[in-house]
Scaffold this active site. Sequence first.
Site, PDB file in Angstrom:
ATOM      1  N   ALA A 144       0.853  -1.186   0.000  1.00 52.68           N
ATOM      2  CA  ALA A 144       0.000   0.000   0.000  1.00 52.68           C
ATOM      3  C   ALA A 144       0.882   1.227   0.000  1.00 52.68           C
ATOM      4  O   ALA A 144       2.001   1.205   0.527  1.00 52.68           O
ATOM      5  CB  ALA A 144      -0.918   0.022   1.230  1.00 52.68           C
ATOM      6  N   VAL A 177       0.604   3.786   1.746  1.00 50.04           N
ATOM      7  CA  VAL A 177       0.752   4.335   3.087  1.00 50.04           C
ATOM      8  C   VAL A 177       1.720   3.533   3.967  1.00 50.04           C
ATOM      9  O   VAL A 177       2.156   4.017   5.010  1.00 50.04           O
ATOM     10  CB  VAL A 177      -0.642   4.433   3.760  1.00 50.04           C
ATOM     11  CG1 VAL A 177      -1.131   3.062   4.221  1.00 50.04           C
ATOM     12  CG2 VAL A 177      -0.640   5.428   4.898  1.00 50.04           C
ATOM     13  N   TYR A 178       2.096   2.319   3.551  1.00 51.37           N
ATOM     14  CA  TYR A 178       3.005   1.516   4.361  1.00 51.37           C
ATOM     15  C   TYR A 178       4.378   2.176   4.413  1.00 51.37           C
ATOM     16  O   TYR A 178       5.083   2.269   3.402  1.00 51.37           O
ATOM     17  CB  TYR A 178       3.137   0.091   3.818  1.00 51.37           C
ATOM     18  CG  TYR A 178       1.888  -0.743   3.894  1.00 51.37           C
ATOM     19  CD1 TYR A 178       0.825  -0.401   4.731  1.00 51.37           C
ATOM     20  CD2 TYR A 178       1.751  -1.890   3.132  1.00 51.37           C
ATOM     21  CE1 TYR A 178      -0.327  -1.165   4.799  1.00 51.37           C
ATOM     22  CE2 TYR A 178       0.610  -2.675   3.198  1.00 51.37           C
ATOM     23  CZ  TYR A 178      -0.425  -2.302   4.023  1.00 51.37           C
ATOM     24  OH  TYR A 178      -1.570  -3.072   4.090  1.00 51.37           O
ATOM     25  N   SER A 179       4.743   2.643   5.597  1.00 50.89           N
ATOM     26  CA  SER A 179       5.984   3.395   5.792  1.00 50.89           C
ATOM     27  C   SER A 179       6.099   4.537   4.785  1.00 50.89           C
ATOM     28  O   SER A 179       7.180   4.867   4.293  1.00 50.89           O
ATOM     29  CB  SER A 179       7.207   2.473   5.722  1.00 50.89           C
ATOM     30  OG  SER A 179       7.209   1.549   6.784  1.00 50.89           O
ATOM     31  N   THR A 180       4.931   5.122   4.473  1.00 57.95           N
ATOM     32  CA  THR A 180       4.824   6.287   3.574  1.00 57.95           C
ATOM     33  C   THR A 180       5.612   6.079   2.281  1.00 57.95           C
ATOM     34  O   THR A 180       6.457   6.880   1.893  1.00 57.95           O
ATOM     35  CB  THR A 180       5.290   7.578   4.266  1.00 57.95           C
ATOM     36  OG1 THR A 180       4.846   7.583   5.622  1.00 57.95           O
ATOM     37  CG2 THR A 180       4.714   8.811   3.571  1.00 57.95           C
TER      38      THR A 180
END
Length: 331
Positions: free
Chosen positions: A61, A63-66
């Site tokens: 995704a 958003v995972y660890s931006t």
Amino acid sequence: MPESDSMAYTKLGDTGLDVSRLCLGCMNFGSEQPWMMNDRDASVDLIHEALDLGVNFLDTANVYSTGESEEIVGEAVASADRDELVLATKVYGDMFDGPNGSGLSRKHVLDQVEASLDRLETDYIDLYQIHRWDDDTPIEETLAALDHLVETGRVRYIGASTMTAYQFTKALYTSDIEDYSRFACMQPEYNAVDRHEEANLLEVCDEEGIGVIPWSPLAGGFLTGKYERDGEPESGLRADTDEYTRNRFTEANWDVLDEIRALAESKEATPAQVALAWLLHQEVVDAPIIGPRTSEHLQENVAAVSVDLTDEEAARIEGPKTPRWPAPGKN
């Protein structure tokens, strides 16, 4: 303990897309949380090992660890056969502070897909999923944007994750009415102790031919058997800092784990393998999303494909719990 053998494959829902029976979840690849791998080279190596074991389905995704997770996946699969690979990512979460930094507006979706393509180092995304429902954006706007991505070739299939059956059904019927691309896949929380989706999304998926790729198939590590009823979580384990995992420490859940442990012993398997085998036994499930952080865990998970359960054995695991919606603690 069963050892990893050849990987099995299935169609994703009613589509013609072939995916491995296990999907490699990539949230662990990053540095945002203390329980993540925090080692880029080790993360790349683990992805390579998964590919060598026949896993062709990877889920991440933005958003995972931006974005860091997508970057690691992109680096790892750069030398893979892209025609065989199924790359999935998601959009919705906060990517930056301020207006338009999150959600499912046309602007955010179209901006974020380009950023994900860059980080994944690919020309197209096989499965692009909305990470959550957006109450602030009309679903018609989101579906129109996703349909545009399919029509322009940036995305092959679209999917969704974690919402009410009413919301998902509304999205499906809106696509039918407007002749937009339809969600082909749903990513719900589903495992032997978190079975609330049996009373929510799974019946819709079954009736509508939607692929199901459950997240948290081992209940945040609870179903691996590494926790004990009367003991405190060891430092470094997820439940030591993650309240959501710790909230699974209920009597009914321990009873489920007792059944899983007993079956694992009788089959010379591990609790994790039996828990995954239970999910693979469910007809509605296509590919549970595993989240290994070590080669040992990856090998263990992949070997679960070779563990068979009878209907009676599956019923033993299901016996201590009655699915209901909403799940306790959820609104």
